[in-house]
Design a protein around this motif. Structure first.
Motif, PDB file in Angstrom:
ATOM      1  N   UNK A  39      49.085  41.551  56.067  1.00 14.89           N
ATOM      2  CA  UNK A  39      49.159  40.610  55.135  1.00 14.89           C
ATOM      3  C   UNK A  39      48.758  41.157  53.575  1.00 14.89           C
ATOM      4  N   UNK A  40      48.011  42.058  53.619  1.00 17.68           N
ATOM      5  CA  UNK A  40      47.600  42.845  52.157  1.00 17.68           C
ATOM      6  C   UNK A  40      49.060  43.488  51.739  1.00 17.68           C
ATOM      7  N   UNK A  41      49.803  44.061  52.525  1.00 17.46           N
ATOM      8  CA  UNK A  41      51.145  44.769  52.187  1.00 17.46           C
ATOM      9  C   UNK A  41      52.009  43.693  51.446  1.00 17.46           C
ATOM     10  N   UNK A  42      52.025  42.710  52.491  1.00 19.52           N
ATOM     11  CA  UNK A  42      52.958  41.762  52.080  1.00 19.52           C
ATOM     12  C   UNK A  42      52.867  40.659  51.064  1.00 19.52           C
ATOM     13  N   UNK A  43      51.493  40.503  50.758  1.00 21.09           N
ATOM     14  CA  UNK A  43      51.157  39.494  49.795  1.00 21.09           C
ATOM     15  C   UNK A  43      50.988  40.189  48.224  1.00 21.09           C
ATOM     16  N   UNK A  44      50.698  41.628  48.509  1.00 19.56           N
ATOM     17  CA  UNK A  44      50.498  42.296  47.278  1.00 19.56           C
ATOM     18  C   UNK A  44      51.712  43.188  46.885  1.00 19.56           C
ATOM     19  N   UNK A  45      52.686  43.621  47.690  1.00 16.88           N
ATOM     20  CA  UNK A  45      53.708  44.530  47.325  1.00 16.88           C
ATOM     21  C   UNK A  45      55.150  44.383  47.997  1.00 16.88           C
ATOM     22  N   UNK A  46      55.124  42.996  48.530  1.00 13.03           N
ATOM     23  CA  UNK A  46      56.435  42.737  49.037  1.00 13.03           C
ATOM     24  C   UNK A  46      57.781  42.751  47.956  1.00 13.03           C
ATOM     25  N   UNK A  47      58.731  43.368  48.532  1.00 17.14           N
ATOM     26  CA  UNK A  47      59.849  43.735  47.665  1.00 17.14           C
ATOM     27  C   UNK A  47      61.056  43.040  48.415  1.00 17.14           C
ATOM     28  N   UNK A  71      47.285  51.573  50.435  1.00 13.60           N
ATOM     29  CA  UNK A  71      47.979  52.797  50.885  1.00 13.60           C
ATOM     30  C   UNK A  71      46.958  52.967  52.301  1.00 13.60           C
ATOM     31  N   UNK A  72      45.593  52.938  52.020  1.00 13.99           N
ATOM     32  CA  UNK A  72      44.706  53.176  53.232  1.00 13.99           C
ATOM     33  C   UNK A  72      45.171  52.389  54.436  1.00 13.99           C
ATOM     34  N   UNK A  73      45.354  51.222  53.999  1.00 18.73           N
ATOM     35  CA  UNK A  73      45.733  50.204  55.011  1.00 18.73           C
ATOM     36  C   UNK A  73      47.217  50.181  55.586  1.00 18.73           C
ATOM     37  N   UNK A  74      48.133  50.286  54.878  1.00 20.66           N
ATOM     38  CA  UNK A  74      49.382  50.445  55.584  1.00 20.66           C
ATOM     39  C   UNK A  74      49.736  51.787  56.259  1.00 20.66           C
ATOM     40  N   UNK A  75      48.802  52.691  55.976  1.00 17.66           N
ATOM     41  CA  UNK A  75      48.903  53.925  56.978  1.00 17.66           C
ATOM     42  C   UNK A  75      48.066  54.065  58.177  1.00 17.66           C
ATOM     43  N   UNK A 133      52.419  43.707  63.232  1.00 15.35           N
ATOM     44  CA  UNK A 133      52.189  44.065  61.907  1.00 15.35           C
ATOM     45  C   UNK A 133      53.238  43.661  60.831  1.00 15.35           C
ATOM     46  N   UNK A 134      54.410  44.063  61.061  1.00 11.59           N
ATOM     47  CA  UNK A 134      55.555  43.295  60.426  1.00 11.59           C
ATOM     48  C   UNK A 134      55.717  42.093  60.335  1.00 11.59           C
ATOM     49  N   UNK A 135      55.256  41.308  61.428  1.00 14.13           N
ATOM     50  CA  UNK A 135      55.114  39.933  61.214  1.00 14.13           C
ATOM     51  C   UNK A 135      54.172  39.331  60.299  1.00 14.13           C
ATOM     52  N   UNK A 136      52.998  40.125  60.190  1.00 11.73           N
ATOM     53  CA  UNK A 136      51.956  39.748  59.165  1.00 11.73           C
ATOM     54  C   UNK A 136      52.381  39.885  57.816  1.00 11.73           C
TER      55      UNK A 136
END
Length: 230
Positions: free
Chosen positions: A27-35, A146-150, A172-175
């Motif tokens: 959710x961090x990655x999608x909410x913050x840096x979705x493209x 970056x820490x989270x996604x890795x 993870x992709x679903x989130x």
């Protein structure tokens, strides 16, 4: 033993719940840096636009006046590019550093550290009254992302049983898609607010994500592979 089933971790509800909770990092990655990638028939290369929360923030009239000054109706191209892309710079360096950190202090503590860095970045963005602090906050938050996604995917893949590893890691992709949905809903809900809340609410709500994931991981075990390596 020659019987793999005798040494393989059993598939239990606890394993499902641990991995489901860890995938919350998506959710961090999608909410913050979705493209989103778009194709334009008038140009040869596809366009890439941000569809995370920052897309709504940079369109807020209050935020535009904060960055550009009174009377402006849109961000300049350079400021818009800097604000949106600086997160990816932080993510780049965070992902590079995270692997060595995870091998040193463990997967779980690396994710918790990433949450703490992420929340510091959120606080800087919420407190901003100009371009400098919003850029600094995005950079710091990107480091945490970056820490989270890795490491979240690494943690999940090492902790879930072999038989259901593919299905659980795909969560993870679903989130990430849930994060995109939340960003769109919050942007839509704050678009008519004529105060600093129009951009501070979409930014500040990320603090809850960091509290939930970082706080929850205090009660979860670390990766068995990490313990074996140590």
């Amino acid at each position: 033993t020659a019987d793999v089933n005798a040494i393989e971790a059993p598939v239990t509800w606890k394993a499902y719940l641990i991995c489901a909770f860890a995938s919350f990092g998506g959710i961090f990655f999608g909410y913050d840096s979705g493209k989103k990638h778009l194709k334009d028939r008038n140009i040869l290369q596809p366009l890439t636009i941000d569809i995370g929360y920052i897309n709504g923030v940079t369109g807020s009239p209050v935020f535009i006046e904060l960055i550009e000054g009174a009377g402006k109706t849109s961000l300049s191209g350079s400021n818009n590019s800097l604000i949106t892309s600086i997160l990816s710079a932080g993510t780049f360096f965070g992902a590079i550093i995270a692997g060595d950190v995870a091998d040193t202090i463990g997967r779980r503590w690396t994710v918790i550290l990433g949450c703490a860095i992420y929340m510091v970045g959120v606080v800087l963005q919420v407190a901003s009254h100009g371009l400098g602090l919003i850029v600094a906050g995005r950079l710091v938050a990107g480091l945490g992302v970056g820490f989270e996604s890795a490491i979240v995917i690494l943690y999940m893949s090492e902790i879930c049983p072999r038989k259901v590893r593919g299905a659980l890691v795909a969560g993870y992709q679903f989130c990430i898609t849930i994060g995109l949905l939340l960003a769109s809903c919050i942007n839509y809900g704050t678009k008519d607010i004529n105060s600093t809340a129009s951009y501070r609410i979409p930014i500040g709500i990320q603090f809850i994500f960091g509290i939930v994931l970082g706080g929850g991981l205090f009660f979860l075990p670390d990766s068995p592979r990490y313990f074996v390596k140590r």
